[in-house]
Design an enzyme around this catalytic site. Structure first.
Site, PDB file in Angstrom:
ATOM      1  CE  LYS A   9      -3.724   0.912   4.845  1.00  0.00           C
ATOM      2  NZ  LYS A   9      -3.444   0.577   3.429  1.00  0.00           N
ATOM      3  CB  SER A  58      -0.939   0.007   1.206  1.00  0.00           C
ATOM      4  OG  SER A  58      -0.213  -0.007   2.411  1.00  0.00           O
TER       5      SER A  58
END
Length: 890
Positions: free
Chosen positions: A822, A779
């Site tokens: 996140k 990511s």
């Protein structure tokens, strides 16, 4: 036995037989096998020289060999056993003790007092080792024993010989060393007993007393008659030949090789008797302890047998006299009534009847009696048909869950669905409890949620902690063949709950140990957590099926990575993300603060904390996904006010003047005075944007977080260096990002010509701080591209802009996971713009709280060109002829 002196002439020069870990004493006859290469030639020569009728004229010197200083040397030494004599180079014969035809005592083989310390396998290895080794003359003791050859026979691998010790020898020097040893020796016969030596006479009296006590102990151990006869015979003559008695006794008791050598070298009679008395006394103490243990065990057994016999007689007398109370239930009747009361299934009832029938035939003193009794007690204590009544009021359950927990809508909705379905299908009785797995970081309320579910449904609650469970038997139980066997944790929990439909919380299921020599505990859960199989769960201890389908299992975990795939497939996973600051503020106000006030013995009117103060604690003194540390800090505020309140109350009670009245309110200014300076600052807003630094976003088992990516260049040859405890996947992302930047350097304005290499004379170093924390995953791909472009172009990315997304070599931005965690972590850190893949837009819309979406600007990209344009806010020079190339899906 030999005489006091060497009645058989001893030659000046005799052949030498080295004795390994053995000692031959005068007057002792022993049988041994000869297998060593340096000893076989000696007996070959004896067969050629002497006729079978003249073997008794052959005299050889038997000298013990010292163990070499190196433990791995070929010579081995072991502790000899009692009633066991020396053998030369290998194992002793194992025939029973007896007397040779000419009257001498022979006591070969393993001791009847103690087990042979060496197995047959060790003996074979020892013989093989000796057969291939040689003797160093320096290792041979200088004191030995002249031996008469009584018998000599060929055997497999060498010879079998019987030797009789005659007299001690002093080795003067070796005259020959090949093919066997020969040495010049001097006989060392015992001196005649001096009746005028009072000290010697006292020693002989003590020897006689100690020896008789030793022989009486041997008689109690039932040693064979010939051995005791020979011992008693020589004890009667101890005054005339105390030296021979000492040698015989030393070959009889348990002693080490060094102790036997010590007796062999004790030429002086006084010295020998003194040492012998010490060893005999030690052996007597050992035998007395053994006899005492034996008598105690035998006495206890006899006592139990007597008690059982008397009880049986008493029961028979009462029955004949008619004195037995008809309403008095004996032990068997109580067990039968308990088993009948629990309504056992047919197959379980059959097993219980079989064990009960066996129990009636056994004596209570039998060890198996208690095993079967405990087994029947477990069968009678389990809730085979006892259930608690469910509260199927959906509205009441919703209110209960909302009162206990803030948020967690998915979990609440799933529980309410289960209650509604159970209510609708209650008449069919075919509803099976779901297997839920609550996954989230520590402190978000997974365990307490399980308690609330049980309370809302009106069921009993039981928590099973699985952290560190490495033994499969802890889940499935131990088989009854083992001593102290018990059922597993599942059956233990059912017994404690006393109903067959409780709520079981399997806490920390991701911490269960992996496969080992105790089995695989995670595999044991495959049957427990399978709705199609757990209706016939069989515990190893019970060995009968138990229906677990009515139990509502709720598992908790911090991460799914360590849960085996087959086990994960059997559970319905519900993710519980971290809390936002608004949610933490609501939880602190409604739950944590009232709880801490009660725990510290105060009323809610005694401590009041403003909303600004609670928010300050949440943002400046904690940095977590859950609220566990937040509760500790609130506890610190309450304790500070408790101290202040207690001091003022004490002054009022004692009549002291109170300068200032107690103020229950904790304001924003009081927080720093009580808790000290802020522990956490806003990482993003406090940083100054510099080229080569970009804010990324990360997710792990304890929640989300931000991740800074730092890039720098230095003179070099085009190498890439990666640091920061990075995994293989994230290293590959860095390689992909660098390759893309190098191949598109001209299009994004990093080089002046299409063929120029942006790293022609430079090395690049990519670092991610917090090097002690392992990092991995794809990511961070687009963040690495932006960091490299920022460093090469000397342009900055705003510090309040964060990004996440996987990047391909073709320039595509791929979706990633953990979006809610996140985003919440980024919001907590002060991020105001987030760049993420276009295909993650649905995750933001459905999972991220509204208040967070309102505070953050989201930009969704599908290509790296869109990411660069938004990250650098249009400040990056992209050549017009190539802009379409960057934005296209090439």
């Amino acid at each position: 036995m030999s005489r006091s002196g060497p009645s058989i002439p001893i030659p000046r020069t005799v052949p030498v037989l080295p004795l390994h870990d053995k000692v031959l004493l005068p007057g002792v006859v022993t049988r041994m096998q000869i297998t060593r290469r340096d000893s076989i030639p000696l007996f070959e020569q004896i067969l050629r020289t002497y006729d079978s009728r003249e073997l008794s004229k052959c005299i050889i010197g038997a000298f013990p060999v010292r163990p070499p200083p190196n433990p791995s040397s070929n010579s081995l030494s072991t502790t000899t056993n009692p009633i066991q004599h020396s053998s030369a180079d290998s194992k002793s014969d194992t025939k029973k003790p007896g007397v040779l035809p000419h009257g001498e005592l022979i006591i070969p083989g393993p001791s009847p007092l103690l087990p042979n310390p060496r197995s047959s396998k060790d003996e074979r290895a020892l013989v093989s080792l000796r057969a291939s080794s040689s003797v160093n003359p320096a290792h041979i003791h200088s004191t030995g024993c002249a031996a008469r050859l009584v018998r000599l026979e060929r055997a497999v691998g060498g010879f079998t010989v019987v030797l009789e010790g005659l007299v001690r020898l002093r080795l003067n020097k070796f005259t020959t060393q090949s093919p066997y040893f020969e040495a010049d020796v001097t006989p060392l016969p015992d001196k005649a007993v001096d009746n005028s030596d009072q000290e010697l006479q006292d020693q002989i009296v003590a020897l006689r007393s100690t020896s008789k006590e030793f022989v009486s102990l041997l008689q109690s151990l039932k040693l064979p008659a010939p051995v005791l006869t020979q011992l008693q015979k020589f004890l009667d003559n101890v005054t005339a030949m105390p030296g021979q008695v000492v040698d015989l006794l030393m070959s009889t008791i348990e002693s080490s090789l060094d102790e036997k050598v010590m007796i062999l070298e004790a030429v002086d009679l006084k010295d020998r008797i003194s040492k012998a008395i010490e060893l005999l006394t030690r052996q007597i103490h050992v035998l007395k302890i053994s006899q005492k243990v034996h008598d105690n065990v035998e006495g206890k057994l006899n006592k139990k047998q007597r008690e059982f016999y008397l009880r049986q007689q008493m029961a028979a007398i009462k029955e004949e006299l008619g004195e037995k109370d008809a309403g008095e239930d004996d032990e068997m009747t109580q067990i039968e009534s308990r088993l009948a009361a629990v309504n056992l299934p047919a197959d379980v009832q059959k097993a219980a009847d079989r064990e009960l029938k066996r129990l009636k035939k056994m004596q209570p003193s039998s060890s198996e009696y208690s095993v079967i009794r405990n087994y029947l007690d477990w069968l009678a204590d389990l809730p085979w048909a006892k259930s608690s009544e469910d509260i199927l009021d959906v509205e009441k359950a919703r209110k209960q869950l909302n009162d206990d927990h803030h948020g967690l809508e998915k979990v609440k909705r799933r529980i309410l669905e289960y209650l509604a379905v159970t209510k609708l299908q209650q008449l069919k009785g075919d509803v099976r409890g779901p297997i839920l797995c609550l996954v989230g970081p520590p402190g978000v309320g997974k365990t307490s949620l399980g308690r609330s579910i049980a309370s809302a449904m009106g069921r009993k609650f039981h928590r099973i902690s699985l952290g560190g469970v490495w033994d499969e038997s802890e889940i499935r139980g131990h088989r009854r063949t083992y001593v102290g066997a018990l059922p597993g944790l599942i059956i233990h929990g059912l017994k404690k709950c006393e109903v067959n439909n409780p709520v079981f919380l399997l806490d920390e299921i991701d911490k269960v140990g992996s496969r080992g020599h105790h089995g695989d505990p995670s595999a044991a859960f495959l049957e427990v957590l399978d709705p199609e199989q757990n209706n016939t769960f069989t515990d190893h201890y019970l060995n009968v099926p138990f229906d677990l389908s009515k139990i509502l299992f709720i598992a908790t975990a911090n991460s799914l990575d360590t849960i085996p795939a087959p086990l994960l497939d059997r559970m319905e996973t519900i993710t519980i993300p971290g809390y936002t600051y608004a949610e933490k503020l609501a939880i602190a106000t409604n739950h944590l603060l009232p709880k801490q006030i009660r725990l510290h013995g105060l009323d809610e009117t005694d401590v009041q904390v403003t909303q600004d103060a609670l928010l300050k604690v949440a943002t400046g003194y904690t940095r977590e996904s859950g609220v566990r540390h937040l509760e500790r800090e609130i506890g610190s505020l309450v304790r500070a006010k408790a101290v202040e309140y207690a001091e003022i109350q004490e002054k009022k009670v004692t009549g002291q003047s109170v300068v200032t009245e107690y103020q229950p309110l904790v304001s924003l200014n009081d927080v720093e005075e009580i808790l000290g300076q802020e522990k956490f600052v806003n990482e993003v807003t406090e940083r100054v944007a510099v080229p080569g630094v970009v804010t990324g976003m990360a997710y792990n088992g304890v929640g989300g977080g931000i991740l800074f990516i730092e890039v720098s260049q230095m003179p070099g040859k085009g190498n890439l260096q990666l640091t920061g405890s990075l995994g293989d996947v994230i290293k590959e992302s860095a390689q992909i990002a660098l390759s893309w930047v190098k191949s598109h350097g001209y299009e994004i304005g990093l080089t002046n010509s299409p063929g120029q290499n942006v790293m022609e004379k430079a090395d690049v170093h990519i670092h991610m701080p917090s090097g002690g924390t392992p990092k991995d995953g794809p990511s961070a791909g687009i963040a690495m591209v932006c960091a490299l472009v920022s460093m090469f172009s000397n342009r900055t990315v705003p510090s309040t802009t964060a990004m996440t997304g996987e990047f391909t070599l073709r320039g595509l931005v791929m979706p990633v996971g953990g979006i809610k965690e996140k985003v919440i972590a980024a919001h907590r850190a002060g991020v105001r713009k987030i760049i993420m893949p276009l295909r993650n837009q649905k995750d933001v819309t459905s999972d991220v709280p509204v208040n967070v979406r309102e505070d953050i600007e989201f930009f969704y990209a599908s290509t790296i060109g869109e990411v660069l344009r938004e990250a650098f806010e249009g400040r990056l020079m992209v050549r017009s002829s190539a802009s379409t190339v960057i934005d296209s899906r090439m």
